[in-house]
Design a protein around this motif. Structure first.
Motif: not given
Length: 494
Positions: A12-27
């Protein structure tokens, strides 16, 4: 007692995004640039792409291969080689002239198989020779396939390709822009030749100058470096695997291969280098990059000086010329962003050019590949310099001189006339006037660490017992008048 938040289940805890993973596949999107020169600042450096990009290098390699084939057939260097018709020569040169996106993609596919950039160019050209039969009547080009790249090591092609691309980038793109900024400085120097300004040596008030003279110094320095750069030699070689013409001499001993090589290299507009290992030694590149880096540093000096004059109020910036927003939180500000941007880019450019100058002059024994990787940064080095030049040019165009601010500074620093007074006392003493002893010490006592106004300086002068004409000259002088030959020195700019 714990709160409900503290006792909540982990799920039930708020989930934070993983800063090591991109939001989208920019590469996966090739239109997204990794660096600022191909992204944010593309418009300022785009002219260099036609000279110093990977595609431009491959086009130059193709140009060298084509011209080598034409040269061999035109000189009769290899017995039995065909004599090309005008139509065949035009066809070959059109292969270079039409080298565009479709051909770049084709060459990339070939290189993916060969895993060798120059070999891919060779195979690309051989395809075009094979295709000539469908374009030209009774052509000998398909049968001339083995003439492509004959007697050449990769560095024979690469050194010449880099030479023609770097030369064209410098003379067609970089030098015109650099001359433009130097001329802009010179024009401003002429306009302000007579505008008096307090000098600052070691940051302290010093003998007055004119704004124009100080800018003329910088313009003169810039132009001197540009003259060196324009005169720099561009060398090239085409002499085989270790610079001995070994394959040439054993295969076709009756040909003067040194003469063939010399005329070919010079025909490309380059200076022939007769003594090399497998590589052309790159000394000319080191010399050029050192000169460009020195120009960068003089321009950096200009940027820091102008920035300081802006902070002193000697220059006012027109908002429309500098950018629409001065500060994200302080609306009153117009920041000198053009000059700050230029400083940063000049530092990056000079660091790369310094590295190229230092590393390219060394190759282990007859060959190593460190130069191959290093030279791929040439376009980046010139790109950051060109971007800085553009920013300084725009920055200068957005300045207005505040002569009143400079006049106020001069009037607040009458002590700077101490040099003039003690020098006039010395000259008068040498000419025989009495009472002129210890002039430096007497002025030091009056002025060091003290502010002296006009009345105080004139009273001091009146008590010295100077000859009448000298006293009258000094009494009439103000800090704004004490600029010597500054105005006329600007004329040395031509």
């Amino acid at each position: 007692m714990p709160t409900s938040e503290q006792t909540a289940a982990p799920s039930e805890q708020p989930q934070q995004s993983d800063p090591t993973r991109p939001w989208a596949a920019l590469a996966d999107d090739p239109t997204i640039a990794l660096g600022p020169l191909d992204g944010r600042y593309r418009s300022d450096v785009a002219p260099l792409v036609d000279h110093l990009s990977e595609a431009a290098l491959n086009r130059a390699r193709l140009h060298v291969e084509v011209e080598w084939l034409i040269h061999l057939t035109a000189t009769g260097a290899i017995p039995g080689a065909p004599t090309l018709t005008e139509a065949e020569v035009a066809y070959l040169r059109d292969v270079v002239a039409t080298f565009g996106p479709e051909q770049i993609a084709e060459l990339g596919a070939i290189e993916a198989e060969t895993r060798h950039d120059v070999k891919a160019v060779e195979y690309f050209l051989k395809r075009r020779l094979a295709d000539a039969a469908g374009v030209l009547e009774r052509t000998s080009l398909p049968a001339a396939s083995e003439l492509v790249h004959i007697f050449c090591t990769s560095e024979d092609i690469n050194n010449l390709a880099y030479a023609v691309t770097v030369r064209s980038a410098v003379h067609d793109v970089w030098l015109p822009a650099a001359h433009g900024v130097a001329d802009a400085v010179a024009d401003l120097a002429r306009d302000q030749a007579a505008t008096p300004m307090l000098a600052r040596t070691h940051g302290q008030p010093a003998t007055p100058v004119t704004l124009g003279k100080e800018l003329a110094v910088l313009a003169h320095r810039l132009r001197r470096q540009l003259a060196r750069i324009a005169a720099d030699e561009t060398l090239g070689k085409i002499n085989g695997a270790t610079g001995t013409f070994g394959a040439h001499a054993i295969s076709v001993p009756g040909t003067d291969w040194e003469e063939v090589a010399r005329t070919f290299v010079e025909g490309l507009g380059l200076t022939w280098n007769p003594l090399t290992t497998q590589i052309e030694s790159h000394d000319w590149q080191a010399e050029l990059y050192s000169d460009v880096a020195r120009f960068n540093r003089v321009l950096h000096n200009l940027a820091t000086d102008v920035w300081t004059y802006i902070s002193l109020g000697y220059f006012a910036q027109r908002l429309s010329a500098q950018g629409s927003t001065g500060s994200s939180t302080m609306p009153h500000k117009v920041n000198p962003i053009r000059f700050e941007n230029a400083e940063a880019n000049l530092e990056v450019s000079s660091a790369l050019l310094d590295n190229l100058s230092a590393t390219l002059v060394t190759s282990r024994l007859q060959r190593d590949l460190t130069d191959s990787s290093s030279q791929r940064t040439i376009g980046i080095a010139f790109g950051h310099s060109l971007l800085a030049i553009a920013n300084v040019t725009r920055g200068l165009a957005g300045l207005d001189v505040d002569a009143a601010a400079m006049a106020r500074d001069l009037d607040a620093n009458w002590e700077v006339l101490g040099e003039a007074v003690q020098s006039a006392m010395r000259a008068a003493g040498i000419a025989g006037a009495s009472g002129m002893a210890d002039p430096y010490e007497r002025l030091k006592e009056l002025t060091r660490g003290r502010r002296v106004d006009g009345d105080g300086m004139r009273a001091f002068i009146g008590d010295l017992g100077l000859p009448g004409d000298v006293e009258a000259r000094l009494l009439a002088m103000t800090p704004a008048d004490y600029t010597g030959y500054a105005e006329r020195l600007v004329a040395h700019l031509g």
